[in-house]
Write an enzyme that holds these catalytic residues in place. Structure first.
Site, short mmCIF file in Angstrom:
data_model
loop_
_atom_site.label_atom_id
_atom_site.label_comp_id
_atom_site.label_asym_id
_atom_site.label_seq_id
_atom_site.Cartn_x
_atom_site.Cartn_y
_atom_site.Cartn_z
N CYS A 99 -29.81 41.26 18.18
CA CYS A 99 -31.00 42.12 18.18
C CYS A 99 -31.80 42.10 16.89
O CYS A 99 -32.98 41.75 16.89
CB CYS A 99 -30.61 43.54 18.52
SG CYS A 99 -29.76 43.64 20.09
N PHE A 110 -31.43 52.06 22.54
CA PHE A 110 -31.05 52.06 21.12
C PHE A 110 -29.54 51.95 20.92
O PHE A 110 -29.03 52.22 19.85
CB PHE A 110 -31.58 53.33 20.43
CG PHE A 110 -33.09 53.43 20.50
CD1 PHE A 110 -33.88 52.74 19.59
CD2 PHE A 110 -33.71 54.15 21.51
CE1 PHE A 110 -35.27 52.80 19.67
CE2 PHE A 110 -35.10 54.22 21.59
CZ PHE A 110 -35.88 53.53 20.66
N GLY A 137 -26.63 40.37 11.45
CA GLY A 137 -26.67 39.35 12.51
C GLY A 137 -26.72 40.04 13.85
O GLY A 137 -27.21 41.16 13.95
N LEU A 197 -26.58 51.00 4.70
CA LEU A 197 -26.75 50.67 3.28
C LEU A 197 -25.56 49.87 2.77
O LEU A 197 -25.37 49.76 1.57
CB LEU A 197 -26.91 51.96 2.45
CG LEU A 197 -28.27 52.65 2.59
CD1 LEU A 197 -28.26 53.98 1.84
CD2 LEU A 197 -29.41 51.77 2.05
N THR A 243 -36.01 44.73 25.49
CA THR A 243 -36.89 44.81 24.32
C THR A 243 -38.01 43.79 24.51
O THR A 243 -37.76 42.59 24.60
CB THR A 243 -36.09 44.50 23.04
OG1 THR A 243 -35.02 45.44 22.96
CG2 THR A 243 -36.97 44.61 21.80
N ASP A 294 -27.90 40.69 39.64
CA ASP A 294 -28.10 39.54 38.76
C ASP A 294 -27.99 38.29 39.64
O ASP A 294 -27.21 38.27 40.60
CB ASP A 294 -27.01 39.53 37.68
CG ASP A 294 -27.39 38.66 36.50
OD1 ASP A 294 -27.59 39.22 35.41
OD2 ASP A 294 -27.51 37.43 36.67
N ARG A 303 -23.02 36.01 18.50
CA ARG A 303 -24.43 35.63 18.40
C ARG A 303 -25.01 35.96 17.01
O ARG A 303 -24.84 37.07 16.53
CB ARG A 303 -25.26 36.32 19.50
CG ARG A 303 -25.01 35.69 20.86
CD ARG A 303 -25.74 36.41 21.95
NE ARG A 303 -25.20 37.74 22.20
CZ ARG A 303 -25.72 38.62 23.04
NH1 ARG A 303 -26.82 38.31 23.70
NH2 ARG A 303 -25.15 39.79 23.22
N LYS A 331 -20.11 41.68 13.65
CA LYS A 331 -19.71 42.97 13.07
C LYS A 331 -18.39 43.35 13.70
O LYS A 331 -18.00 42.74 14.72
CB LYS A 331 -20.77 44.05 13.32
CG LYS A 331 -20.95 44.44 14.77
CD LYS A 331 -21.87 45.65 14.89
CE LYS A 331 -21.91 46.14 16.34
NZ LYS A 331 -22.72 47.33 16.50
C1 UGA Z 1 -28.75 47.18 16.76
C2 UGA Z 1 -29.25 48.61 16.54
O1 UGA Z 1 -28.39 49.29 15.63
C3 UGA Z 1 -29.28 49.39 17.87
O2 UGA Z 1 -29.83 50.67 17.67
C4 UGA Z 1 -30.16 48.62 18.86
O3 UGA Z 1 -30.17 49.24 20.14
C5 UGA Z 1 -29.59 47.21 19.03
O4 UGA Z 1 -29.57 46.55 17.73
C6 UGA Z 1 -30.50 46.47 19.99
O5 UGA Z 1 -31.67 46.27 19.67
O6 UGA Z 1 -30.06 46.19 21.12
P1 UGA Z 1 -26.33 46.06 17.06
O7 UGA Z 1 -27.03 44.75 17.01
O8 UGA Z 1 -25.32 46.32 18.14
O9 UGA Z 1 -27.40 47.28 17.20
O10 UGA Z 1 -25.56 46.21 15.69
P2 UGA Z 1 -25.71 47.07 14.36
O11 UGA Z 1 -24.61 48.04 14.31
O12 UGA Z 1 -27.08 47.57 14.21
O13 UGA Z 1 -25.45 45.94 13.26
C7 UGA Z 1 -26.35 44.84 13.11
C8 UGA Z 1 -25.96 43.98 11.94
O14 UGA Z 1 -26.19 44.65 10.71
C9 UGA Z 1 -24.48 43.58 11.90
O15 UGA Z 1 -24.38 42.21 11.56
C10 UGA Z 1 -23.88 44.43 10.79
O16 UGA Z 1 -22.79 43.83 10.16
C11 UGA Z 1 -25.08 44.53 9.84
N1 UGA Z 1 -25.01 45.72 8.96
C12 UGA Z 1 -25.06 46.97 9.49
C13 UGA Z 1 -24.93 45.53 7.57
O17 UGA Z 1 -24.90 44.40 7.07
N2 UGA Z 1 -24.91 46.65 6.77
C14 UGA Z 1 -24.96 47.90 7.27
O18 UGA Z 1 -24.95 48.87 6.47
C15 UGA Z 1 -25.04 48.08 8.66
#
Ligand code: UGA
Length: 425
Positions: free
Chosen positions: A260, A152, A257, A250, A121, A30, A327, A320
């Site tokens: 990603c 992923f 948020g 769900l 991505t 980097d 972010r 989360k």
């Molecule tokens: C997400 C994807 O889940 C990964 O597979 C992907 O690799 C990643 O983006 C990426 O593109 O780099 P991430 O952003 O770490 O992963 O977090 P998630 O666990 O997907 O949660 C995303 C948001 O959805 C959080 O704000 C969480 O609170 C919200 N969420 C999740 C809900 O509101 N309800 C749910 O049932 C699940």
């Protein structure tokens, strides 16, 4: 195998560490000297459970190294894995300037055959563009193969995700790199999906767009539950037991948020529009998400009129649980909105001491609710549902608990004489 990972961000550091742990010789580079210096001293600039220990283990085995010498490293290594950031531009499209810079460096440093793997991505067509650009810059096609290999992993469970992938996606132009790719990730029984460069890029966007769609669907159902006085948790159970629907993504609440889902949705929409494809479903998914905070604020102001004069405590500020990442955090957007309305805002988060003007952050969960008129749970950290409600009651001035993540037991809260407002309840 010898791999040079370009970019020491979230994906770069975790992927480099895991690949080293798989037994490969990995150099993560980097341009940011300070980041590389701290990584070299074993200090990890991101919070990810188990990562620091794994970095130290692979340092000791002499399989993982960090460097800020980008050009030399790219020249020396036969496998280049690009993991630089692709942030959003103002118009929602992806900013590919870091990708652009890396491609130029690669073009000036190819002396022998390289496999160039894009983990970042990137919008559909980007890897084809990388291939074409290298050719136009005079690099013979025999000297390289481009592979689109989206990631992923989720923050907070990144290492588990790398060790237990449910699929490995590779977009290629030829069969030449396939043997090497299979060896690179020789762990587990995850199926390999081979497709075109653009096919792999679209699998990544489709995956994040579908997850976001499930969340907005849940949030819309919760809105309907609200007006019919039905508990969304019951609806969730009804959906989650059907294997065709599945139980993941769900949970209704403040919305999605992070770095990603919102970014990838905007970028996908932009890519579709550029080819004159309308994205009615994605637009609705984004619109529902963008209005979740408004919805919860209106729930709060119905229960607590004259909100502007009130002291509100918000528990949870990260996007989360299980991460220190702020972010695109819905909790932060909510806090900012409360401040703008004139509320005195107190916050507590198990991982982050928030520094934001006009907000008082506490390191003690219970101290943060002292004299507050309402408590909002904005991120579903585990410790919130194990909370000592008697302590909360004794400290709060008011009695409203707004569970904006559907993560605590309303009955328990009510038993303590508190007024519980939930998701679709
Ligand atoms: C997400 C994807 O889940 C990964 O597979 C992907 O690799 C990643 O983006 C990426 O593109 O780099 P991430 O952003 O770490 O992963 O977090 P998630 O666990 O997907 O949660 C995303 C948001 O959805 C959080 O704000 C969480 O609170 C919200 N969420 C999740 C809900 O509101 N309800 C749910 O049932 C699940």
């Amino acid at each position: 195998m010898r791999i040079c990972v370009v970019g020491a961000g979230y994906v770069g550091i975790t992927t480099a560490t895991a690949l080293a742990d798989f037994g490969h010789e990995v150099l993560c580079v980097d341009r940011e000297h300070s980041k590389i210096d701290s990584l070299t001293q074993g200090k990890v600039p991101i919070y990810e459970p188990g990562l620091e220990e794994l970095i130290n283990k692979n340092f000791q085995k002499d399989r993982l190294h960090f460097s800020s010498h980008v050009e030399e490293s790219i020249r020396d290594y036969p496998i280049i894995l690009i993991a630089v950031g692709t942030p959003s531009k103002e118009d929602g499209s992806s900013n590919l300037s870091f990708i652009n810079q890396v491609v130029k460096i690669i073009a000036s440093n190819i002396k022998d055959y390289k496999i160039i793997i894009t983990k970042s991505t990137v919008p559909p067509g980007t890897n084809e563009w990388i291939h074409q650009t290298l050719v136009e810059m005079g690099i013979a096609e025999e000297l390289f193969d481009i592979v689109s290999n989206p990631e992923f992993l989720r923050e907070g469970t990144a290492l588990w995700d790398i060790y237990h992938p449910n699929k490995l996606v590779f977009g290629t132009k030829t069969d030449r790199p396939i043997k090497v790719l299979k060896k690179l990730y020789k762990r587990g029984n995850a199926p390999f999906i081979f497709t075109s460069l653009t096919g792999a890029e679209l699998i990544k966007y489709a995956s994040n767009a579908f997850l976001a769609t499930k969340i907005s669907f849940a949030n819309e159902m919760a809105r309907i539950c609200d007006v019919y006085e039905v508990n969304y948790t019951d609806i969730y159970k009804g959906l989650a037991t059907d294997p065709r629907i599945g139980r993941h993504f769900l949970n209704a609440g403040l919305g999605f948020g992070g770095s990603c889902l919102p970014k990838d949705l905007s970028s996908l929409k932009h890519s579709a529009l550029r080819q004159n494809v309308e994205t009615k479903l994605l637009d609705a998914v984004m619109e529902i998400n963008d209005t979740q905070i408004e919805l919860y604020l209106s729930k709060l102001s119905m229960a607590l009129p004259d909100l502007a004069d009130k002291q509100i405590t918000v528990w949870g500020v990260t996007y989360k649980p299980g991460t220190d990442d702020l972010r695109s955090s819905p909790a932060i957007a909510l806090i900012k909105q409360l401040v703008q309305m004139g509320c005195r805002v107190h916050t507590y988060d198990p991982m982050v001491h928030l520094e934001l003007s006009d907000v008082s952050s506490y390191i003690d969960q219970y101290e943060s609710v002292t004299n507050s008129d309402a408590l909002i749970i904005a991120t579903e950290w585990d410790q919130f549902h194990k909370c000592n409600w008697s302590e909360v009651v004794s400290r709060m001035k008011g009695s409203i608990i707004l569970d904006a993540r559907n993560c605590i037991d309303g009955k328990t809260v009510r038993r303590h004489g508190l007024h519980y407002l939930g998701v679709g309840k």
